[in-house]
Motif scaffolding. Structure first.
Motif, PDB file in Angstrom:
ATOM      1  N   GLN A  38     -30.834  44.202 -15.824  1.00  0.00           N
ATOM      2  CA  GLN A  38     -31.076  42.799 -16.188  1.00  0.00           C
ATOM      3  C   GLN A  38     -30.357  41.832 -15.235  1.00  0.00           C
ATOM      4  N   LYS A  39     -29.978  42.320 -14.052  1.00  0.00           N
ATOM      5  CA  LYS A  39     -29.221  41.484 -13.113  1.00  0.00           C
ATOM      6  C   LYS A  39     -29.954  40.189 -12.759  1.00  0.00           C
ATOM      7  N   GLU A  40     -31.257  40.291 -12.600  1.00  0.00           N
ATOM      8  CA  GLU A  40     -32.033  39.107 -12.220  1.00  0.00           C
ATOM      9  C   GLU A  40     -31.931  38.021 -13.280  1.00  0.00           C
ATOM     10  N   LYS A  41     -31.930  38.447 -14.549  1.00  0.00           N
ATOM     11  CA  LYS A  41     -31.800  37.477 -15.656  1.00  0.00           C
ATOM     12  C   LYS A  41     -30.433  36.782 -15.611  1.00  0.00           C
ATOM     13  N   PHE A  42     -29.360  37.581 -15.410  1.00  0.00           N
ATOM     14  CA  PHE A  42     -28.021  36.992 -15.353  1.00  0.00           C
ATOM     15  C   PHE A  42     -27.888  36.056 -14.148  1.00  0.00           C
ATOM     16  N   LYS A  43     -28.511  36.450 -13.045  1.00  0.00           N
ATOM     17  CA  LYS A  43     -28.484  35.596 -11.856  1.00  0.00           C
ATOM     18  C   LYS A  43     -29.171  34.263 -12.150  1.00  0.00           C
ATOM     19  N   ASN A  44     -30.312  34.325 -12.820  1.00  0.00           N
ATOM     20  CA  ASN A  44     -31.041  33.093 -13.150  1.00  0.00           C
ATOM     21  C   ASN A  44     -30.224  32.205 -14.077  1.00  0.00           C
ATOM     22  N   ASP A  45     -29.502  32.841 -15.032  1.00  0.00           N
ATOM     23  CA  ASP A  45     -28.646  32.061 -15.939  1.00  0.00           C
ATOM     24  C   ASP A  45     -27.550  31.328 -15.158  1.00  0.00           C
ATOM     25  N   ARG A  46     -26.921  32.037 -14.215  1.00  0.00           N
ATOM     26  CA  ARG A  46     -25.854  31.412 -13.411  1.00  0.00           C
ATOM     27  C   ARG A  46     -26.430  30.312 -12.519  1.00  0.00           C
ATOM     28  N   GLU A  47     -27.579  30.573 -11.916  1.00  0.00           N
ATOM     29  CA  GLU A  47     -28.223  29.562 -11.073  1.00  0.00           C
ATOM     30  C   GLU A  47     -28.576  28.321 -11.880  1.00  0.00           C
ATOM     31  N   ALA A  48     -28.966  28.544 -13.153  1.00  0.00           N
ATOM     32  CA  ALA A  48     -29.309  27.403 -14.003  1.00  0.00           C
ATOM     33  C   ALA A  48     -28.080  26.527 -14.247  1.00  0.00           C
ATOM     34  N   ASP A 255     -18.411  41.479 -15.480  1.00  0.00           N
ATOM     35  CA  ASP A 255     -18.787  40.961 -14.157  1.00  0.00           C
ATOM     36  C   ASP A 255     -20.295  40.768 -14.049  1.00  0.00           C
ATOM     37  N   LEU A 256     -21.049  41.749 -14.487  1.00  0.00           N
ATOM     38  CA  LEU A 256     -22.510  41.669 -14.364  1.00  0.00           C
ATOM     39  C   LEU A 256     -23.087  40.600 -15.280  1.00  0.00           C
ATOM     40  N   ASN A 257     -22.584  40.514 -16.513  1.00  0.00           N
ATOM     41  CA  ASN A 257     -23.090  39.494 -17.440  1.00  0.00           C
ATOM     42  C   ASN A 257     -22.811  38.086 -16.917  1.00  0.00           C
ATOM     43  N   ALA A 258     -21.687  37.929 -16.204  1.00  0.00           N
ATOM     44  CA  ALA A 258     -21.340  36.623 -15.630  1.00  0.00           C
ATOM     45  C   ALA A 258     -21.966  36.434 -14.246  1.00  0.00           C
ATOM     46  N   SER A 259     -22.699  37.441 -13.767  1.00  0.00           N
ATOM     47  CA  SER A 259     -23.335  37.434 -12.446  1.00  0.00           C
ATOM     48  C   SER A 259     -22.299  37.220 -11.339  1.00  0.00           C
ATOM     49  N   VAL A 260     -21.139  37.901 -11.476  1.00  0.00           N
ATOM     50  CA  VAL A 260     -20.131  37.925 -10.416  1.00  0.00           C
ATOM     51  C   VAL A 260     -20.556  38.971  -9.392  1.00  0.00           C
ATOM     52  N   ARG A 261     -20.398  38.638  -8.095  1.00  0.00           N
ATOM     53  CA  ARG A 261     -20.842  39.566  -7.053  1.00  0.00           C
ATOM     54  C   ARG A 261     -19.681  40.180  -6.274  1.00  0.00           C
ATOM     55  N   GLU A 262     -18.518  39.596  -6.367  1.00  0.00           N
ATOM     56  CA  GLU A 262     -17.353  40.144  -5.678  1.00  0.00           C
ATOM     57  C   GLU A 262     -16.461  40.783  -6.744  1.00  0.00           C
TER      58      GLU A 262
END
Length: 530
Positions: A38-48, A255-262
């Motif tokens: 579900q990474k794409e969903k979390f990424k979209n949430d952070r981008e929003a 980390d993944l739920n918050a869409s952290v990449r580092e």
């Protein structure tokens, strides 16, 4: 006895704890697998969220507000996309230049050092931090400074091969950790840093209760992830791999739920699950870590991943190749089995057809046998009835002949010669006996075939049906065909039995045959089947 019981209970408790830990570990890994999908969903949430703050920045008119919003965007981008974080540091510099404040200058310098550390530019980060004098900083910036410089030396220690240099960086890390502990107020952050210090000094058992207590207090997401990761370090020091995996997975899940990449948790977890014999899951984790490190431009994390990525990739490729080989073998086996089953099905089909044909023939034979048995039973019954009647009739004839002889003897003894000749010449006695004989025959026949008259008439046309006259049981026509039904088909025998001429019997048979509904040539065969 008590000591044995205690030992059994201790072993059982340990076994149940082990099973429970394995179940918890498996559940958290399954949750982590789902989070990766579900990474794409979390990424979209952070981008929003980022997009909303950018809109607020576009509409903001106050420079202080703009500076604050750029700080929020820097924090959102710092562990998500380092290049964008650098961009918003420059924006912060610009808005601060419009209304200069010394504290903001220091914050921007620490921001710059922090993002350079994330990007692997450690010398540049340290150069930036060394321009700052800690004794001149206020509380918020001082804590931020010590957190950043400690992290920077920690990263340098992790990225250094030379053991002597590595020890130097570790001592620096410890020094700044101690400085941080002196200024941090009592609370969750201080306890986490204190637990980290205890773990590195070989006191992991004492650190675990402190961290567990921290997790019972209110924490933000970043603090919770920090606590989980520090717990994984404690269990790593205790060589408790299952619990280390569990807390690394908890950290990676945040980390993944918050869409952290580092991050460090997921790639460490990849190494551990690979060592436990799960290359597919390890490959999934390390691939995710590599993509996120590249997207964030986190050089240290990328280098950490590339150290063991080829090993996991090879193991994963080998497993996939083996699965492919097994798949081909299985496909060939299934194909061979399918062909065998098809051939077996054809064989069984033909066998069943033959069996069905045999059953039909057997059924037909059984029916014929039943019909033959019935005929035999009927023939036996006919024989029984007629033999009994014949014997009775013979005895009756003997008795009557004896009476007739005595009556003639009396006439002779009385010298009644004229009456004697008259009695001898009379046919009344024979006529009466013949009539009684036919009556007995008719009764016996209808006992055996009670529906004969009805069934016989069904073979004839409506105009040709035969019914006995009142007082008759069977008439001559019916008696002729009754004999045929019993199997007496010879015309001479029928004529002799009934006391008729041969021509008379032929006439009767022809006349009745002409009245038949169906085939006249097979009429008498039909009668014999009644």
């Amino acid at each position: 006895m008590r000591s044995i019981l205690f030992l059994i209970l201790f072993i059982a408790e340990g076994w149940f704890i082990s099973i429970s830990a394995q179940d918890s570990e498996q559940r958290i890994l399954e949750q982590l697998d789902k989070a990766i999908s579900q990474k794409e969903k979390f990424k979209n949430d952070r981008e929003a969220v980022i997009s909303q703050i950018k809109q607020r920045l576009n509409y903001a008119t106050d420079n202080t507000e703009r500076y604050k919003l750029c700080g929020e965007l820097f924090n959102l981008y710092l562990h998500y996309q380092a290049d964008s974080a650098c961009h918003y540091i420059r924006r912060k510099e610009y808005y601060n230049s419009l209304q200069p404040q010394p504290e903001r200058d220091i914050e921007i310098s620490i921001n710059r050092a922090e993002v350079r550390g994330v990007m692997g530019m450690y010398n540049e980060a340290l150069t930036e931090l060394q321009t700052i004098h800690p004794h001149e900083l206020s509380s918020p910036n001082l804590e931020y400074y010590y957190f950043t410089i400690r992290a920077c030396y920690g990263w340098m220690a992790d990225n250094t091969v030379d053991l002597h240099v590595k020890q130097t960086y570790l001592k620096k890390t410890e020094l700044y950790r101690d400085s941080l502990l002196k200024i941090l107020p009592q609370g969750s952050n201080r306890n986490i840093v204190l637990a980290e210090k205890m773990i590195l000094s070989g006191q992991a058992d004492q650190a675990i209760p402190i961290l567990n207590k921290v997790l019972t207090s209110p924490l933000d997401i970043q603090e919770k992830a920090y606590a989980y990761y520090t717990l994984s370090l404690a269990y790593e020091a205790k060589k408790d791999t299952d619990m280390e995996i569990y807390y690394l997975a908890q950290t990676a899940l945040i980390d993944l739920n918050a869409s952290v990449r580092e991050y460090a948790a997921l790639q460490k977890l990849a190494r551990l699950v690979y060592q436990q014999g799960d290359p597919e899951r390890a490959y999934n984790y390390v691939s995710c870590s590599m993509k996120d490190a590249v997207a964030c431009n986190a050089r240290l994390r990328f280098l950490e991943v590339t150290e063991f990525y080829p090993i996991i990739d090879k193991a994963y490729s080998d497993k996939k190749a083996q699965e492919k080989r097994l798949g081909r073998i299985l496909t060939l086996s299934i194909t061979g089995l399918a062909v065998y089953l098809i051939l077996l099905a054809f064989y069984l089909y033909h066998g069943l057809r033959k069996l069905s044909l045999m059953r039909k023939n057997l059924s037909k034979s059984n029916k014929e046998l039943v019909a033959l048995n019935q005929q035999l039973q009927q023939t036996g019954k006919i024989k029984e009835v007629y033999i009994a009647r014949y014997l009775d009739r013979c005895v009756s004839y003997l008795d009557k002949l004896e009476q007739y002889r005595r009556s003639l003897e009396k006439l002779a003894m009385a010298s009644r010669i004229e009456d004697l000749f008259k009695a001898i010449r009379s046919a009344d006695f024979l006529r009466e006996e013949r009539k009684n004989f036919y009556n007995e025959f008719d009764k016996s026949f209808l006992e055996l075939f009670p529906n004969f008259i009805h069934d016989f008439n069904n073979l004839l046309n409506e105009d040709g049906k035969i019914e006995p006259k009142p007082g008759e049981i069977l008439n001559t026509e019916l008696r002729i065909f009754a004999l045929i039904r019993l199997g007496v088909t010879d015309a001479n025998r029928i004529a002799h039995f009934l006391g008729y001429s041969l021509a008379t019997v032929y006439n009767y048979r022809s006349k009745i045959r002409n009245r038949a509904k169906g085939d006249k040539d097979n009429f008498e065969q039909e009668v014999m089947r009644l």
